[in-house]
Design a protein around this motif. Structure first.
Motif, PDB file in Angstrom:
ATOM      1  N   GLY A  14       5.832 -11.791  45.081  1.00  0.00           N
ATOM      2  CA  GLY A  14       7.047 -11.829  45.898  1.00  0.00           C
ATOM      3  C   GLY A  14       8.087 -12.783  45.338  1.00  0.00           C
ATOM      4  O   GLY A  14       9.293 -12.514  45.391  1.00  0.00           O
ATOM      5  N   LYS A  15       7.616 -13.903  44.799  1.00  0.00           N
ATOM      6  CA  LYS A  15       8.548 -14.842  44.167  1.00  0.00           C
ATOM      7  C   LYS A  15       9.126 -14.236  42.893  1.00  0.00           C
ATOM      8  O   LYS A  15      10.319 -14.382  42.599  1.00  0.00           O
ATOM      9  CB  LYS A  15       7.823 -16.157  43.849  1.00  0.00           C
ATOM     10  N   TYR A  16       8.273 -13.581  42.131  1.00  0.00           N
ATOM     11  CA  TYR A  16       8.697 -12.999  40.851  1.00  0.00           C
ATOM     12  C   TYR A  16       9.720 -11.894  41.081  1.00  0.00           C
ATOM     13  O   TYR A  16      10.729 -11.804  40.358  1.00  0.00           O
ATOM     14  CB  TYR A  16       7.463 -12.450  40.132  1.00  0.00           C
ATOM     15  N   TYR A  17       9.468 -11.048  42.110  1.00  0.00           N
ATOM     16  CA  TYR A  17      10.322  -9.893  42.366  1.00  0.00           C
ATOM     17  C   TYR A  17      11.329 -10.128  43.493  1.00  0.00           C
ATOM     18  O   TYR A  17      11.998  -9.196  43.928  1.00  0.00           O
ATOM     19  CB  TYR A  17       9.468  -8.670  42.687  1.00  0.00           C
ATOM     20  N   ASN A  18      11.437 -11.368  43.973  1.00  0.00           N
ATOM     21  CA  ASN A  18      12.469 -11.745  44.947  1.00  0.00           C
ATOM     22  C   ASN A  18      12.421 -10.898  46.224  1.00  0.00           C
ATOM     23  O   ASN A  18      13.431 -10.375  46.692  1.00  0.00           O
ATOM     24  CB  ASN A  18      13.860 -11.652  44.300  1.00  0.00           C
ATOM     25  N   THR A  19      11.218 -10.773  46.785  1.00  0.00           N
ATOM     26  CA  THR A  19      11.048 -10.027  48.031  1.00  0.00           C
ATOM     27  C   THR A  19      10.986 -10.999  49.210  1.00  0.00           C
ATOM     28  O   THR A  19      10.788 -12.197  49.039  1.00  0.00           O
ATOM     29  CB  THR A  19       9.773  -9.178  47.994  1.00  0.00           C
ATOM     30  N   HIS A  76      -0.680 -11.459  34.948  1.00  0.00           N
ATOM     31  CA  HIS A  76      -0.422 -11.192  36.371  1.00  0.00           C
ATOM     32  C   HIS A  76       0.552 -10.021  36.534  1.00  0.00           C
ATOM     33  O   HIS A  76       0.307  -9.104  37.320  1.00  0.00           O
ATOM     34  CB  HIS A  76       0.182 -12.433  37.041  1.00  0.00           C
ATOM     35  N   VAL A  77       1.670 -10.087  35.811  1.00  0.00           N
ATOM     36  CA  VAL A  77       2.726  -9.085  35.970  1.00  0.00           C
ATOM     37  C   VAL A  77       2.200  -7.690  35.634  1.00  0.00           C
ATOM     38  O   VAL A  77       2.470  -6.722  36.353  1.00  0.00           O
ATOM     39  CB  VAL A  77       3.949  -9.428  35.087  1.00  0.00           C
ATOM     40  N   VAL A  94      13.505  -3.200  53.785  1.00  0.00           N
ATOM     41  CA  VAL A  94      12.721  -2.925  52.578  1.00  0.00           C
ATOM     42  C   VAL A  94      13.230  -3.775  51.419  1.00  0.00           C
ATOM     43  O   VAL A  94      14.349  -4.300  51.442  1.00  0.00           O
ATOM     44  CB  VAL A  94      12.762  -1.429  52.194  1.00  0.00           C
ATOM     45  N   ASN A  95      12.380  -3.885  50.400  1.00  0.00           N
ATOM     46  CA  ASN A  95      12.698  -4.689  49.218  1.00  0.00           C
ATOM     47  C   ASN A  95      12.848  -3.822  47.979  1.00  0.00           C
ATOM     48  O   ASN A  95      12.007  -2.959  47.711  1.00  0.00           O
ATOM     49  CB  ASN A  95      11.562  -5.694  48.955  1.00  0.00           C
ATOM     50  N   ILE A  96      13.929  -4.056  47.253  1.00  0.00           N
ATOM     51  CA  ILE A  96      14.084  -3.516  45.908  1.00  0.00           C
ATOM     52  C   ILE A  96      13.566  -4.584  44.953  1.00  0.00           C
ATOM     53  O   ILE A  96      14.095  -5.710  44.918  1.00  0.00           O
ATOM     54  CB  ILE A  96      15.556  -3.198  45.601  1.00  0.00           C
ATOM     55  N   LEU A  97      12.528  -4.274  44.211  1.00  0.00           N
ATOM     56  CA  LEU A  97      11.961  -5.267  43.294  1.00  0.00           C
ATOM     57  C   LEU A  97      12.960  -5.564  42.185  1.00  0.00           C
ATOM     58  O   LEU A  97      13.508  -4.658  41.560  1.00  0.00           O
ATOM     59  CB  LEU A  97      10.656  -4.744  42.685  1.00  0.00           C
ATOM     60  N   HIS A  98      13.209  -6.861  41.974  1.00  0.00           N
ATOM     61  CA  HIS A  98      14.114  -7.266  40.899  1.00  0.00           C
ATOM     62  C   HIS A  98      13.780  -8.677  40.486  1.00  0.00           C
ATOM     63  O   HIS A  98      13.045  -9.390  41.186  1.00  0.00           O
ATOM     64  CB  HIS A  98      15.581  -7.171  41.338  1.00  0.00           C
ATOM     65  N   ARG A  99      14.329  -9.102  39.365  1.00  0.00           N
ATOM     66  CA  ARG A  99      14.039 -10.425  38.814  1.00  0.00           C
ATOM     67  C   ARG A  99      15.324 -11.222  38.691  1.00  0.00           C
ATOM     68  O   ARG A  99      16.413 -10.654  38.645  1.00  0.00           O
ATOM     69  CB  ARG A  99      13.378 -10.292  37.437  1.00  0.00           C
ATOM     70  N   ARG A 100      15.175 -12.516  38.619  1.00  0.00           N
ATOM     71  CA  ARG A 100      16.335 -13.384  38.397  1.00  0.00           C
ATOM     72  C   ARG A 100      16.077 -14.414  37.302  1.00  0.00           C
ATOM     73  O   ARG A 100      16.936 -15.225  36.996  1.00  0.00           O
ATOM     74  CB  ARG A 100      16.701 -14.120  39.699  1.00  0.00           C
ATOM     75  N   GLN A 101      14.881 -14.407  36.707  1.00  0.00           N
ATOM     76  CA  GLN A 101      14.534 -15.388  35.682  1.00  0.00           C
ATOM     77  C   GLN A 101      13.816 -14.712  34.529  1.00  0.00           C
ATOM     78  O   GLN A 101      13.179 -13.667  34.710  1.00  0.00           O
ATOM     79  CB  GLN A 101      13.575 -16.444  36.260  1.00  0.00           C
TER      80      GLN A 101
END
Length: 677
Positions: free
Chosen positions: A348-353, A389-390, A363-370
């Motif tokens: 959830g941290k990785y995909y900003n959910t 993990h990913v 709902v969540n659109i999986l995305h990254r910021r880092q």
């Protein structure tokens, strides 16, 4: 009440088949409908869309499925449904007409024609009540004011038949390709950069690969870091955003916002083919591992979701599933918790959910910021640990998605779009040398030459064993480009021979010698009310810019001055427009780059010709072409004539502008020679 099929039930296009049980008495585009309109002196309604078009579906459900609306359409009009992807020629003519009316274009495209197929009014999406009112108004006007409507239609036809060059005031001039103009192209593009999120400013955001591929060439020419930085920013933000499917790979059509977060979820073959090319070239320049990952995941998506058993590539995946846009791709936090268990918090941290979701309806659109490096450091993980993990998250979520109802697949196979994917695969093989990529590319090329080519003529489409629509310039131009690329990654001369035959066919059937440009349609095919030329590079490069580049390269491969000089004349025709509007002619701008300096001709002869080629092609060589053979004297190419493997060792000859450097026997020496051209 049981629904009855209309004429579209006999068609192969998935978009037309979607309308096969509408109460509207739809006709496909063709003589039967056009002759009926003439015989009955009825106006024609041409409704144009495509299978992955969300608002096309909405208008169908709201209007075309209603008996009351269908009754009016059937009574007063001859109604024609067109799949714009099957008939880009029809779409091009009537989209141009709509814009000539001062109206905003888009799809669904609904245009009203007189019984001679000449347009007098149109629009895009209409609410049901507005649509019904418009139908009645048009019908009344056609009865009471037919003469005025016919006069208006005639004026639009005159506009449609105006030369594109005349429309933009372009004149023939002597070829003069200079660094000052080239620099001006970059400066004009630079003013449109989004310096925060990449791409160009504003929303919606389209990837527009031709622009960023031009910037890679501009950087190669100028070493201007601003250009490379903008490419890197754009490619990283797209790869991190929701426009990229973080689970399964592949890109959606565009982002509705400025941050690449919320995509319009349809996934098109032509976008993904071009983005594979773009990320592959960017990897050659930067060696950024993110770009490798994006390319390999996107190819895996195409192989998994869009590849036919015969080796052709399907057209697209719909944005909707179960009538809801994006439903297949998004997750609630509860779903993520259930699927990933103890891994959900870190994921959830990785995909900003979040529990409340980052999009509509929770709902969540999986995305990254880092970057992975930054995220791993923040979480106290090694890079290897994080990436393990990913990969586990992706595998688990991809498996979970297989239980969902899938988006609709548009399973028609289009020659031009397949060629774009084939170009992408050849570019990816250059960058990464993965044998599976070469296998996919060769299988697709064999499929196309076997199923959509008859003698030297191409068809545009293929489905269920049949190819039925004559090829357009885009089919010839893009397949020629793909074959030129395929020769350079295999050194199999048959690909080059096929490219030459297709080129000569286009010159015989598409070329306008008065303007030194190609028509979009063949002189041997159906004649519409206007015969158009495609000049502007849009989401897909203009067929004329692709042909001009093909002629430049073929002129060098085959030492045919006729091809080379025609390429020069084509570019000089549009040069002023390219300098003024590079964002709309970015592929032309990339051709301009090729004209600034002589193209390097690299000939490789000897037992290690293929391995030397693969090592050379790992580097970004945007103004070089490669020819080669393992055995002396086995090639018919003049560029390999009298080339020998010195003392039996593989030898590389670098030539340009009809002058050759000293032969060398290492890739490093050859690269040094190319760098000094």
């Amino acid at each position: 009440m049981e629904k009855k099929p209309n004429r579209l039930a006999q068609e192969s296009s998935p978009y037309l088949l979607q309308h096969a049980y509408n109460p509207v008495d739809w006709y496909p585009w063709g003589p039967e409908a056009l002759e009926k309109a003439k015989a009955e002196q009825k106006p024609i309604l041409v409704s144009i869309g495509y299978a992955a078009c969300h608002w096309c579906h909405v208008m169908e459900h709201e209007s075309f499925e209603l008996e009351t609306i269908a009754k009016v359409m059937n009574q007063h009009f001859v109604c024609i449904k067109v799949d714009r992807e099957e008939r880009p020629d029809v779409d091009q003519v009537y989209m141009d007409a709509l814009q000539a009316m001062g109206l905003q274009g888009g799809w669904p495209l609904n245009v009203f024609l007189n019984s001679d197929a000449k347009p007098f009014y149109g629009g895009t999406y209409f609410l049901p009540q507005n649509w019904m009112q418009l139908l009645q108004s048009i019908s009344d006007a056609y009865t009471k004011s037919r003469k005025e409507l016919d006069q208006s239609a005639e004026q639009f036809v005159q506009h449609l038949n105006q030369s594109e060059l005349a429309r933009y005031g372009l004149k023939q001039s002597n070829p003069d390709f200079n660094p000052v103009d080239f620099e001006q192209m970059f400066q004009r593009l630079k003013g449109r950069f989004d310096l925060k999120r990449g791409g160009t400013s504003g929303a919606p955001k389209f990837p527009m690969p031709s622009i960023w591929r031009f910037l890679l060439r501009y950087y190669h020419h100028s070493q201007e870091l601003t250009a490379l930085e903008q490419v890197n920013l754009t490619l990283e933000e797209m790869a991190f955003g929701g426009i990229y499917d973080q689970v399964g790979g592949g890109f959606a059509r565009y982002s509705t916002d400025e941050e690449w977060l919320v995509p319009h979820f349809e996934e098109m073959l032509y976008d993904n083919g071009q983005l594979i090319s773009l990320y592959s070239e960017a990897y050659q320049v930067t060696r950024n591992e993110l770009y490798r990952q994006v390319v390999l995941e996107t190819i895996a998506f195409v192989e998994r979701e869009l590849t036919s058993p015969e080796g052709g590539f399907y057209s697209s995946l719909d944005a909707d599933s179960e009538g809801v846009e994006g439903k297949f791709y998004v997750f609630t936090q509860a779903e993520l918790n259930q699927i990933l268990g103890g891994e959900a918090e870190l994921a959830g941290k990785y995909y900003n959910t979040s529990p409340e979701g980052n999009w509509e309806h929770g709902v969540n659109i999986l995305h990254r910021r880092q970057t992975d490096e930054a995220f791993a450091a923040d979480q106290g993980l090694s890079l290897d640990e994080l990436q393990e993990h990913v990969q586990n998250w992706k595998d688990t979520l991809l498996q979970a998605r297989t239980e969902r109802i899938r988006p609709g697949l548009d399973d028609k196979i289009l020659t031009s779009w397949n060629a774009l994917m084939l170009i992408g695969l050849t570019d990816a093989y250059r960058a990464f040398g993965e044998p599976r990529i070469l296998e996919l590319a060769c299988a697709n090329a064999h499929f196309l030459l076997h199923h959509v080519k008859q003698e030297d003529q191409l068809f545009h489409n293929y489905k269920e064993g049949k190819a039925t629509i004559d090829g357009f310039l885009e089919d010839y131009a893009l397949l020629i480009q793909a074959l030129l690329g395929l020769y350079q990654i295999t050194f199999e001369e048959n690909w080059l021979k096929e490219a030459r035959k297709l080129t000569d066919y286009t010159l015989a059937h598409f070329f306008d010698s008065e303007e030194d440009l190609f028509f979009f349609t063949s002189n041997a095919g159906e004649q519409l009310i206007a015969r158009k030329k495609e000049i502007f590079d849009n989401v897909v490069p203009a067929s004329n810019s692709v042909m001009a580049m093909n002629l430049h390269l073929l002129g060098l491969f085959l030492e045919k001055e006729r091809y080379s000089s025609l390429s020069d004349r084509m570019l000089s025709r549009v040069r002023d427009l390219v300098v003024q509007e590079p964002s709309h002619l970015a592929n032309w701008a990339s051709l301009y780059f090729l004209k600034l300096k002589p193209t390097a001709e690299i000939a490789i002869v000897g037992p290690e010709a293929h391995s030397f080629r693969n090592l050379l092609q790992q580097h970004f060589l945007p103004n070089a072409l490669l020819v080669g053979t393992k055995e002396e004297g086995s090639s018919t190419l003049s560029l390999l004539e009298d080339r020998t493997a010195y003392q039996g060792q593989t030898t590389i000859y670098v030539c340009y502008n009809r002058a050759c450097q000293l032969p060398v026997q290492s890739v490093a020496e050859a690269l040094d020679q190319v760098s000094h051209i």
